[in-house]
Design a protein around this motif. Structure first.
Motif, PDB file in Angstrom:
ATOM      1  N   SER A 112     -23.384 -20.464  27.440  1.00 11.69           N
ATOM      2  CA  SER A 112     -22.633 -21.159  26.387  1.00 11.69           C
ATOM      3  C   SER A 112     -23.571 -22.120  25.682  1.00 11.69           C
ATOM      4  O   SER A 112     -24.730 -22.260  26.069  1.00 11.69           O
ATOM      5  CB  SER A 112     -21.463 -21.938  26.993  1.00 11.69           C
ATOM      6  OG  SER A 112     -21.956 -23.098  27.635  1.00 11.69           O
ATOM      7  N   ARG A 113     -23.033 -22.796  24.661  1.00 15.44           N
ATOM      8  CA  ARG A 113     -23.846 -23.773  23.941  1.00 15.44           C
ATOM      9  C   ARG A 113     -24.146 -24.987  24.814  1.00 15.44           C
ATOM     10  O   ARG A 113     -24.940 -25.840  24.460  1.00 15.44           O
ATOM     11  CB  ARG A 113     -23.138 -24.222  22.664  1.00 15.44           C
ATOM     12  CG  ARG A 113     -23.120 -23.155  21.594  1.00 15.44           C
ATOM     13  CD  ARG A 113     -22.321 -23.602  20.394  1.00 15.44           C
ATOM     14  NE  ARG A 113     -22.926 -24.734  19.733  1.00 15.44           N
ATOM     15  CZ  ARG A 113     -22.383 -25.374  18.696  1.00 15.44           C
ATOM     16  NH1 ARG A 113     -21.250 -24.965  18.211  1.00 15.44           N
ATOM     17  NH2 ARG A 113     -22.987 -26.409  18.147  1.00 15.44           N
ATOM     18  N   SER A 122     -24.480 -25.909  13.441  1.00 17.04           N
ATOM     19  CA  SER A 122     -24.721 -24.715  12.645  1.00 17.04           C
ATOM     20  C   SER A 122     -25.073 -25.159  11.234  1.00 17.04           C
ATOM     21  O   SER A 122     -24.883 -26.326  10.868  1.00 17.04           O
ATOM     22  CB  SER A 122     -23.469 -23.849  12.608  1.00 17.04           C
ATOM     23  OG  SER A 122     -22.465 -24.532  11.900  1.00 17.04           O
ATOM     24  N   ARG A 127     -28.411 -21.286  20.088  1.00 16.63           N
ATOM     25  CA  ARG A 127     -28.036 -22.579  19.509  1.00 16.63           C
ATOM     26  C   ARG A 127     -27.385 -23.455  20.584  1.00 16.63           C
ATOM     27  O   ARG A 127     -26.473 -23.039  21.265  1.00 16.63           O
ATOM     28  CB  ARG A 127     -27.085 -22.366  18.329  1.00 16.63           C
ATOM     29  CG  ARG A 127     -26.816 -23.606  17.535  1.00 16.63           C
ATOM     30  CD  ARG A 127     -26.443 -23.255  16.098  1.00 16.63           C
ATOM     31  NE  ARG A 127     -25.325 -22.337  16.046  1.00 16.63           N
ATOM     32  CZ  ARG A 127     -24.050 -22.720  16.084  1.00 16.63           C
ATOM     33  NH1 ARG A 127     -23.751 -23.997  16.175  1.00 16.63           N
ATOM     34  NH2 ARG A 127     -23.085 -21.832  16.025  1.00 16.63           N
ATOM     35  N   ARG A 128     -27.908 -24.652  20.725  1.00 15.75           N
ATOM     36  CA  ARG A 128     -27.402 -25.571  21.739  1.00 15.75           C
ATOM     37  C   ARG A 128     -26.334 -26.483  21.154  1.00 15.75           C
ATOM     38  O   ARG A 128     -26.194 -26.596  19.932  1.00 15.75           O
ATOM     39  CB  ARG A 128     -28.546 -26.428  22.307  1.00 15.75           C
ATOM     40  CG  ARG A 128     -29.685 -25.647  22.913  1.00 15.75           C
ATOM     41  CD  ARG A 128     -29.326 -24.964  24.222  1.00 15.75           C
ATOM     42  NE  ARG A 128     -28.579 -23.740  24.054  1.00 15.75           N
ATOM     43  CZ  ARG A 128     -27.786 -23.191  24.964  1.00 15.75           C
ATOM     44  NH1 ARG A 128     -27.601 -23.790  26.113  1.00 15.75           N
ATOM     45  NH2 ARG A 128     -27.157 -22.069  24.744  1.00 15.75           N
ATOM     46  N   ALA A 129     -25.625 -27.136  22.038  1.00 12.22           N
ATOM     47  CA  ALA A 129     -24.533 -27.999  21.595  1.00 12.22           C
ATOM     48  C   ALA A 129     -25.021 -29.088  20.644  1.00 12.22           C
ATOM     49  O   ALA A 129     -24.281 -29.536  19.769  1.00 12.22           O
ATOM     50  CB  ALA A 129     -23.865 -28.630  22.802  1.00 12.22           C
TER      51      ALA A 129
END
Lengths: 427, 276
Positions: free
Chosen positions: A306-307, B33, B27-29
């Motif tokens: 997950s992110r 975007s 893509r990380r938290a």
């Protein structure tokens, strides 16, 4: 060119010419490059260090230039990154290396501490791919010690060392700096190349003054310095075979173009060995023999469930080179976001000795210490930047043989603690 | 399995696999975007202020064609299209430039200009909508904004884009002017990135379809320019017209977009533009 064997013979001759052999053993056992017995001597990069260096399949930021240049093509936009070892202290302890006249053993401890900017990298788009430039210090130590030992046994019959003053000034650094370029071959496959200039600069200065129990003294000074230039290409591939899975592989080796070593010995020995008041021996050896480095293949896998979560693992294989055996090291890391602005990372790694285990009854063997380490970091993010504070701790134990020409072995321990600060900025 | 064999098999798989995935999973938290990056109120404000300055620069080069009726008509068509464009937070403005050059321009924040020369070459409302939709796409997809990396400031007071917008210091003003210069260079010299142009063409087709116009509007217009040999004027700031036509055709075929029962509104176009 002076060959390695000639250098060894010279070192032996130096040992033979030393009147208080115990001094020479301290000198000889540390005549090694920064840490030529291990290959994972510095974990660099703001994010990579937190993951224990398990970054070959991640590498999507400037430190990818160092870990796997193919990964930088997946980095969003332009970014620069820096990391500094704000506090680094490491100790190497040789248990009971010296013996007092009472028979009691005394440890010999080598300490290194330094503040070191160990990584800088920047990446940005260029044509169809990404270009990067990075600087990494892959190995280093800085020792500045003054040590005094009292009532130590010597190997001269009937004579002990009443006071042994040892001053140490050692420094060694390995720098890699150069450009990288990465290109997507497909949406899920990329390749990249980093071409580092390898530069190593080091010295060992030892000053020994011994007051002997027979009223005489011995003074010996050693100055070693070395400098190397070379190239270190790193070819990498990154492949995403499935959604959320990334695989990376790199091939690298350091090729030396030029190398210079200078060894200088100055001795004023005891009068009973024929030294007059003004007699001083002075010997010099210069060598341009090139140190050989192993071929390194590193394979990494990363899983991005997950992110907020990431798992990564690396296996690194260093081929056998000269009298160093082949080594396989592993690293694992985990990244977890507590929130979009706060991430925790933890990792573990091995740093196995490239020397064989010591055999009994054999002399002049290099030390064998396997090291295991852990890393922990926390990163705070703002819209364009990140700030990380982290720590790397490693511990190893094994055997060493600090006294040349004798089969005695000592227990040896390595402890290293680094607190580092890293920062990144997208622009 | 030996290491060499493993490496060999991995390399073969690298080279021959055709499975592709988006790398978006990386893509990380902490990484917003692209949409998230530019959607804050400050970013939109910055974009509009910037677009206004760039528009002033465009109007410095070509004066505004002051025909109230045609301008109202263009705005009607353009704003109708913009309703489907997906950026409700900005207000679109359309104007006509008084020049015979055949071109159209857009500035961030919703400012779009079509030249009088371009209008002359257009044969119906669907073609006009196609050209306007192409320019709307540049704004919606923030092509200039991304290329010059125009953003609201980070939380750090040092980044200073807020002061840049406010024009608080001479340095900030100079930086702002540099950004405007860069955008002007994109519009009149360098042109957009090729992929941005193709993307805007595809966006235009979709927008025409959504708003009930003949989706062939843009392609028809481009073909005519090509046939008349009037591509030189837009060549400098757009990729090859033939490639664009081919790209559009391919896109429409792949997506099975047909022009059946879609409106060209030729009569209304002729009436509003005063043609017979």
């Amino acid at each position: 060119m002076i060959k390695k064997q000639e250098r060894r013979d010279f070192m032996k001759k130096l040992a033979g010419n030393s009147f208080i052999l115990i001094v020479i053993l301290l000198f000889l056992c540390t005549y090694s490059y920064a840490d030529e017995y291990h290959y994972v001597n510095s974990i660099v990069g703001e994010r990579a260090a937190g993951l224990g260096g398990a970054y070959t399949a991640v590498s999507d930021d400037p430190s990818g230039c160092y870990y796997n240049p193919a990964g930088i093509v997946f980095a969003p936009g332009r970014r620069l990154s820096i990391s500094v070892n704000a506090y680094n202290v490491s100790t190497k302890t040789y248990k009971d290396a010296l013996h007092k006249t009472t028979g009691e053993g005394e440890d010999w401890v080598l300490k290194s501490s330094q503040l070191l900017p160990n990584f800088f990298g920047v990446i940005q788009q260029l044509g169809p791919g990404k270009i990067g430039f990075s600087y990494a210090v892959t190995d280093s130590y800085l020792r500045d010690q003054e040590q005094v030992f009292y009532n130590i046994r010597s190997r001269i019959p009937g004579v002990s060392i009443e006071r042994y003053v040892l001053n140490i000034d050692d420094e060694d650094k390995v720098y890699n700096l150069g450009p990288s370029y990465a290109l997507k071959l497909r949406d899920n496959l990329s390749t990249g190349l980093t071409l580092y200039l390898h530069y190593r600069d080091g010295k060992i200065i030892r000053n020994h003054l011994l007051n002997l129990s027979n009223g005489e003294f011995d003074w010996e000074n050693y100055y070693l310095s070395w400098r190397e230039y070379g190239l270190r290409p790193i070819l990498g591939f990154m492949w995403e075979p499935f959604e959320k899975i990334s695989l990376g592989i790199t091939f690298s080796r350091t090729f030396l173009l030029d190398s210079k070593t200078r060894i200088q010995q100055t001795v004023r020995g005891p009068a009973s060995y024929g030294y007059g008041v003004n007699d001083v021996d002075f010997r010099v050896l210069e060598s341009s023999e090139k140190h050989k480095y192993p071929y390194v293949t590193t394979f990494g896998i990363a899983y991005f469930p997950s992110r907020f979560l990431l798992f990564s693992a690396d296996l690194s294989y260093n081929t056998r080179v000269e009298d160093r055996k082949a080594v396989l090291n592993g690293a694992m890391g985990i990244e977890y976001y507590l929130s979009p602005s706060l991430a925790l990372r933890a990792g573990g790694f091995t740093d196995m000795a490239n020397t064989p285990r010591l055999k009994s009854g054999v002399t002049n063997q290099p030390e064998h210490i396997d090291i295991y380490g852990g890393t922990l970091s926390i990163t705070y993010f703002t819209k364009n930047s990140s700030l990380t504070i982290g720590t790397v701790y490693s511990y190893g134990s094994g055997k060493a043989q600090v006294i040349p020409e004798t089969p005695a072995q000592q227990d040896a321990r390595i402890n290293s603690l680094t607190v580092y600060i890293g920062a990144g900025y997208s622009y | 399995m030996g290491l060499k064999r493993f490496i060999l098999i991995s390399l073969i798989l690298f080279l021959f696999t055709n499975i592709t995935y988006s790398s978006d999973f990386r893509r990380r938290a902490s990484q917003a975007s692209e949409e998230e990056i530019y959607k804050t109120e400050d970013d939109i404000k910055a974009e509009v202020i910037f677009g206004r300055s760039l528009s002033a620069r465009i109007l410095g080069r070509y004066p505004l064609y002051k025909d109230k009726d045609i301008t109202e008509y263009i705005n009607l068509i353009g704003k109708g299209l913009a309703q489907y464009a997906g950026r409700p937070e900005i207000e679109f403005h359309f104007g006509i430039l008084d020049t015979d050059t055949i071109n159209a321009f857009s500035a961030p924040g919703g400012y779009i200009f079509i030249t009088k020369g371009c209008l002359k070459e257009i044969e119906d409302e669907a073609e006009l909508a196609g050209v306007l939709a192409h320019e709307i796409a540049h704004i919606v997809e923030r092509h200039i904004v991304k290329e010059i990396n125009l953003r609201a400031p980070d939380e750090s007071p040092l980044t200073g884009f807020a002061s840049l917008i406010a024009g608080a210091t001479g340095t900030a003003e100079a930086v702002f002017t540099t950004f405007v210069d860069k955008a002007y260079e994109i519009l009149f010299e360098r042109g957009y990135k090729i992929e941005d142009e193709f993307s805007s063409d595809r966006f235009s087709v979709n927008l025409l379809k959504l708003s009930g116009y003949d989706p062939y509007g843009l392609i028809r217009f481009l073909k005519r320019l090509n046939e008349k040999g009037k591509v030189k004027e837009i060549k400098g700031t757009h990729p090859g017209i033939v490639e664009r036509i081919q790209g559009l055709k391919r896109f429409m075929e792949e997506n099975q977009i047909s022009g059946d029962d879609k409106k060209t509104r030729k009569e209304r176009f002729y009436e509003k533009t005063g043609r017979k």
